[in-house]
Design a protein around this motif. Structure first.
Motif, PDB file in Angstrom:
ATOM      1  N   LEU A 250       0.815  -1.222  -0.101  1.00  0.00           N
ATOM      2  CA  LEU A 250      -0.077  -0.021  -0.009  1.00  0.00           C
ATOM      3  C   LEU A 250       0.937   1.197   0.040  1.00  0.00           C
ATOM      4  CD1 LEU A 250      -3.116   0.648   0.189  1.00  0.00           C
ATOM      5  CD2 LEU A 250      -2.751   0.954   2.613  1.00  0.00           C
ATOM      6  N   ASP A 251       0.785   2.146  -0.904  1.00  0.00           N
ATOM      7  CA  ASP A 251       1.362   3.258  -1.012  1.00  0.00           C
ATOM      8  C   ASP A 251       1.620   3.931   0.379  1.00  0.00           C
ATOM      9  OD1 ASP A 251       2.625   5.505  -2.636  1.00  0.00           O
ATOM     10  OD2 ASP A 251       1.210   6.561  -1.718  1.00  0.00           O
ATOM     11  N   GLY A 252       2.859   4.374   0.469  1.00  0.00           N
ATOM     12  CA  GLY A 252       3.358   5.112   1.784  1.00  0.00           C
ATOM     13  C   GLY A 252       2.625   6.191   2.189  1.00  0.00           C
ATOM     14  N   GLN A 253       2.232   6.946   1.293  1.00  0.00           N
ATOM     15  CA  GLN A 253       1.156   8.085   1.348  1.00  0.00           C
ATOM     16  C   GLN A 253      -0.274   7.960   1.439  1.00  0.00           C
ATOM     17  OE1 GLN A 253       3.094  10.714  -1.209  1.00  0.00           O
ATOM     18  NE2 GLN A 253       4.268  11.757   0.221  1.00  0.00           N
ATOM     19  N   ALA A 254      -0.811   6.749   1.631  1.00  0.00           N
ATOM     20  CA  ALA A 254      -1.977   6.096   1.448  1.00  0.00           C
ATOM     21  C   ALA A 254      -2.992   7.089   2.459  1.00  0.00           C
ATOM     22  CB  ALA A 254      -2.021   4.750   1.435  1.00  0.00           C
ATOM     23  N   LEU A 255      -2.447   7.342   3.673  1.00  0.00           N
ATOM     24  CA  LEU A 255      -3.038   7.665   4.554  1.00  0.00           C
ATOM     25  C   LEU A 255      -3.557   9.308   4.360  1.00  0.00           C
ATOM     26  CD1 LEU A 255      -1.218   6.642   7.744  1.00  0.00           C
ATOM     27  CD2 LEU A 255      -3.184   5.345   6.492  1.00  0.00           C
ATOM     28  N   THR A 256      -2.838   9.877   3.276  1.00  0.00           N
ATOM     29  CA  THR A 256      -3.361  11.269   3.259  1.00  0.00           C
ATOM     30  C   THR A 256      -3.529  11.286   1.701  1.00  0.00           C
ATOM     31  OG1 THR A 256      -0.756  11.833   2.964  1.00  0.00           O
ATOM     32  CG2 THR A 256      -2.060  12.202   4.969  1.00  0.00           C
ATOM     33  N   ASN A 257      -3.382  10.294   0.840  1.00  0.00           N
ATOM     34  CA  ASN A 257      -3.639  10.525  -0.384  1.00  0.00           C
ATOM     35  C   ASN A 257      -5.094  11.113  -0.867  1.00  0.00           C
ATOM     36  OD1 ASN A 257      -1.030  10.016  -1.615  1.00  0.00           O
ATOM     37  ND2 ASN A 257      -1.432   7.816  -1.964  1.00  0.00           N
ATOM     38  N   THR A 258      -5.492  11.824  -1.660  1.00  0.00           N
ATOM     39  CA  THR A 258      -6.677  12.209  -2.166  1.00  0.00           C
ATOM     40  C   THR A 258      -6.786  11.364  -3.662  1.00  0.00           C
ATOM     41  OG1 THR A 258      -5.612  13.930  -3.542  1.00  0.00           O
ATOM     42  CG2 THR A 258      -6.463  14.721  -1.248  1.00  0.00           C
ATOM     43  N   PRO A 259      -8.026  11.119  -3.671  1.00  0.00           N
ATOM     44  CA  PRO A 259      -8.214  10.634  -5.368  1.00  0.00           C
ATOM     45  C   PRO A 259      -7.377  11.300  -6.508  1.00  0.00           C
ATOM     46  CG  PRO A 259     -10.401  11.060  -4.295  1.00  0.00           C
ATOM     47  CD  PRO A 259      -9.324  11.779  -3.469  1.00  0.00           C
ATOM     48  N   GLU A 260      -7.132  12.484  -6.450  1.00  0.00           N
ATOM     49  CA  GLU A 260      -6.107  13.425  -7.332  1.00  0.00           C
ATOM     50  C   GLU A 260      -4.650  12.715  -7.354  1.00  0.00           C
ATOM     51  OE1 GLU A 260      -9.741  15.173  -6.855  1.00  0.00           O
ATOM     52  OE2 GLU A 260      -8.319  14.646  -5.492  1.00  0.00           O
ATOM     53  N   LYS A 261      -4.392  12.822  -6.024  1.00  0.00           N
ATOM     54  CA  LYS A 261      -2.999  12.251  -5.752  1.00  0.00           C
ATOM     55  C   LYS A 261      -2.687  10.882  -6.029  1.00  0.00           C
ATOM     56  CE  LYS A 261      -1.859  15.413  -2.013  1.00  0.00           C
ATOM     57  NZ  LYS A 261      -1.666  15.709  -0.250  1.00  0.00           N
ATOM     58  N   ALA A 262      -3.584  10.097  -5.966  1.00  0.00           N
ATOM     59  CA  ALA A 262      -3.619   8.535  -6.094  1.00  0.00           C
ATOM     60  C   ALA A 262      -3.740   8.497  -7.475  1.00  0.00           C
ATOM     61  CB  ALA A 262      -4.792   7.797  -5.426  1.00  0.00           C
ATOM     62  N   GLY A 263      -4.375   9.082  -8.407  1.00  0.00           N
ATOM     63  CA  GLY A 263      -4.222   9.145  -9.755  1.00  0.00           C
ATOM     64  C   GLY A 263      -3.069   9.374 -10.128  1.00  0.00           C
ATOM     65  N   GLN A 264      -2.269  10.364  -9.779  1.00  0.00           N
ATOM     66  CA  GLN A 264      -0.888  11.058 -10.239  1.00  0.00           C
ATOM     67  C   GLN A 264      -0.072   9.785  -9.756  1.00  0.00           C
ATOM     68  OE1 GLN A 264      -0.176  13.627 -11.662  1.00  0.00           O
ATOM     69  NE2 GLN A 264       1.925  13.353 -11.926  1.00  0.00           N
ATOM     70  N   LYS A 265       0.043   9.225  -8.764  1.00  0.00           N
ATOM     71  CA  LYS A 265       0.701   8.035  -8.443  1.00  0.00           C
ATOM     72  C   LYS A 265       0.847   6.728  -9.575  1.00  0.00           C
ATOM     73  CE  LYS A 265       2.715   9.278  -4.527  1.00  0.00           C
ATOM     74  NZ  LYS A 265       2.609   8.669  -3.084  1.00  0.00           N
ATOM     75  N   PHE A 266      -0.379   6.670  -9.945  1.00  0.00           N
ATOM     76  CA  PHE A 266      -0.619   5.922 -10.822  1.00  0.00           C
ATOM     77  C   PHE A 266       0.032   6.122 -12.416  1.00  0.00           C
ATOM     78  CE2 PHE A 266      -3.181   3.796 -14.192  1.00  0.00           C
ATOM     79  CZ  PHE A 266      -3.118   2.256 -14.010  1.00  0.00           C
ATOM     80  N   LEU A 267      -0.180   7.429 -12.473  1.00  0.00           N
ATOM     81  CA  LEU A 267       0.222   7.793 -13.794  1.00  0.00           C
ATOM     82  C   LEU A 267       1.892   7.806 -13.743  1.00  0.00           C
ATOM     83  CD1 LEU A 267      -0.766  10.931 -15.848  1.00  0.00           C
ATOM     84  CD2 LEU A 267       1.640  10.964 -14.926  1.00  0.00           C
ATOM     85  N   GLU A 268       2.383   8.055 -12.413  1.00  0.00           N
ATOM     86  CA  GLU A 268       3.970   8.228 -12.689  1.00  0.00           C
ATOM     87  C   GLU A 268       4.404   6.484 -12.307  1.00  0.00           C
ATOM     88  OE1 GLU A 268       4.654  10.257  -8.935  1.00  0.00           O
ATOM     89  OE2 GLU A 268       4.166  12.290 -10.017  1.00  0.00           O
ATOM     90  N   GLN A 269       3.591   5.621 -12.448  1.00  0.00           N
ATOM     91  CA  GLN A 269       3.910   4.187 -12.553  1.00  0.00           C
ATOM     92  C   GLN A 269       4.566   3.723 -11.305  1.00  0.00           C
ATOM     93  OE1 GLN A 269       4.480   2.470 -16.314  1.00  0.00           O
ATOM     94  NE2 GLN A 269       4.837   4.450 -17.106  1.00  0.00           N
ATOM     95  N   LYS A 270       4.066   4.565 -10.049  1.00  0.00           N
ATOM     96  CA  LYS A 270       4.560   3.837  -8.600  1.00  0.00           C
ATOM     97  C   LYS A 270       3.338   3.014  -7.972  1.00  0.00           C
ATOM     98  CE  LYS A 270       7.274   8.330  -8.202  1.00  0.00           C
ATOM     99  NZ  LYS A 270       7.341   9.419  -7.292  1.00  0.00           N
ATOM    100  N   VAL A 271       2.221   3.225  -8.630  1.00  0.00           N
ATOM    101  CA  VAL A 271       1.239   2.302  -8.041  1.00  0.00           C
ATOM    102  C   VAL A 271       0.714   1.491  -9.136  1.00  0.00           C
ATOM    103  CG1 VAL A 271      -1.092   2.371  -7.181  1.00  0.00           C
ATOM    104  CG2 VAL A 271       0.469   3.883  -6.306  1.00  0.00           C
ATOM    105  N   ALA A 272       0.392   0.188  -9.153  1.00  0.00           N
ATOM    106  CA  ALA A 272      -0.052  -0.864 -10.055  1.00  0.00           C
ATOM    107  C   ALA A 272      -1.416  -0.752 -10.436  1.00  0.00           C
ATOM    108  CB  ALA A 272       0.444  -2.184  -9.911  1.00  0.00           C
TER     109      ALA A 272
END
Length: 431
Positions: A250-272
């Motif tokens: 689970l992403d290290g910043q999952a506790l504070t990730n907004t949907p927008e931040k989560a989407g950015q992590k996926f775009l950066e290919q840090k989340v599968a």
């Protein structure tokens, strides 16, 4: 446009107190309908933040209805998304609620509980239309504890889960077999975290109430008077998320990730894996072509065999002076022809039986929109609305905060969920 379900604050107390002050306004309480049920009179129709983009469409519908029923005059009103729940409450309390109103189940619940909305299952003039809609859509507008459906099913929505095939391959996972159950999800996440040395997480967000529902947790009691997601399966799910968080799945910043931040992590290919829509595909194509090339589309994992669904409906005021006309109009807007027409204009899905079997929703036309549309439409068959209609934003925040404490190790998963349920039940009782 309110495509996804909007949680609202509890507005029943305001409704009841306001209605007590206006109960002597001369309404006979019987709806004022003529004995012969004639479709005539002036009615008001209110939508939810739709005029800006669909003015011509709805004006055309009103004109077509008035041509079919020349003794009816329809006035179309549209309210902004902001404070819509409070607007409904104030109008209902003052006796000024429009005859036909655009509601989601959470908005309909306090109004129906206060006796303001018509129960379609008990009104013969409306219940005869039930067979025209999918069972999932009709059930999605049913309200727990109130024994009935209080809105004509209108448009539906769901969201596919995007996944990165390249990251799956790199981890030794089969990109043609994305996880469809939570067992498969946690197994894949463990593998992803191990093979990447903790640099690639599978998910970017903490579990929401929908996750508990998809896991198979009983979220509330039968009459929706108490939350129950702290049962053993709920504790099991949060415990598994805690282990996943500790391993880096689970992403290290999952506790504070907004949907927008989560989407950015996926775009950066840090989340599968991450939920998304057709709009995201345009962004991937432009900003992350390698991701776009390796993009997979699947459903969010669940243990129930039933994906999540968001529903919208049209409710009829119980004491409408021209109830026959209001019922006829609500049915007209939500009939198969008009639902399909609307769904061709915006990324939503019709709730009428047989509509989703048409090529528009079953055959990929080669466009990004078509790719997501077909994938999403498949998910709607058998789908349910997992989020309880009585769960307010405040209650969702309570759960989110307690989940965070469990993941951080400040509380055990059981203690966190027990506390979340206790706080939410107290809020429910106050509402």
């Amino acid at each position: 446009m309110p495509i996804s379900r909007r949680a609202t604050a509890a507005i029943l107390p305001l409704l009841l107190s306001s209605m007590a002050l206006t109960s002597c306004n001369g309404d006979d309480g019987g709806g004022g309908s003529r004995p012969d049920g004639a479709i005539e009179g002036e009615i008001r129709f209110q939508t939810w933040n739709l005029r800006a983009n669909f003015k011509d469409y709805f004006n055309g519908l009103v004109d077509a209805f008035e041509e079919k029923y020349p003794d009816v005059k329809v006035t179309w009103l549209d309210q902004p998304a902001e404070n819509y729940a409070e607007k409904l409450s104030a109008d209902a309390g003052s006796g000024n609620l429009p005859d036909v109103v655009n509601v989601s189940p959470d908005l309909a619940h306090p109004l129906a509980k206060a006796g303001v909305l018509m129960n379609l299952d008990q009104e013969k003039a409306s219940s005869r239309f039930r067979s025209e809609y999918t069972p999932e859509a009709w059930k999605g507008n049913a309200l727990p504890g109130l024994d009935g459906t209080y809105a004509f099913p209108w448009y539906l929505n769901t969201g596919p889960m995007f996944y990165n095939k390249a990251l799956f391959r790199k981890a030794g996972l089969d990109p043609a077999k994305p996880p469809h159950t939570y067992d498969a999800l946690f197994s894949a996440a463990d593998t992803m975290a191990s093979t990447s040395g903790g640099t690639v997480a599978t998910l970017a967000g903490t579990p929401s109430i929908e996750d508990f529902g998809r896991y198979g947790v009983t979220l509330m009691n039968d009459d929706a008077t108490a939350f129950t997601y702290n049962e053993s399966q709920g504790v099991e799910l949060l415990t598994r998320y805690k282990k996943l968080y500790d391993k880096g799945g689970l992403d290290g910043q999952a506790l504070t990730n907004t949907p927008e931040k989560a989407g950015q992590k996926f775009l950066e290919q840090k989340v599968a894996m991450n939920p998304g829509s057709a709009h995201d595909l345009e962004t991937f194509k432009r900003d992350a072509p390698s991701l776009y090339k390796n993009l997979g589309i699947t459903e969010a994992p669940n243990n129930t065999g039933k994906p999540n669904m968001y529903v919208m409906g049209l409710a009829v005021k119980e004491n409408s002076e021209h109830k026959a006309a209001a019922i006829a109009f609500a049915h007209f807007i939500t009939n198969r022809k008009n639902q399909e027409s609307f769904a061709h204009k915006v990324a939503i899905f019709p709730s009428t039986k047989g509509s989703l079997d048409k090529p528009y929703w079953t055959k990929d036309d080669g466009t990004d929109e078509g790719r997501v549309r077909v994938a999403s439409a498949k998910l709607l068959k058998g789908a349910v609305n997992y989020t309880p209609v009585v769960m307010s934003d405040e209650m969702k925040t309570v759960l989110q905060n307690e989940v965070a404490k469990a993941l951080q190790g400040k509380k055990s998963p059981k203690k966190a969920l027990d506390d979340a349920v206790a706080q939410s039940n107290q809020l429910l009782q106050q509402g």
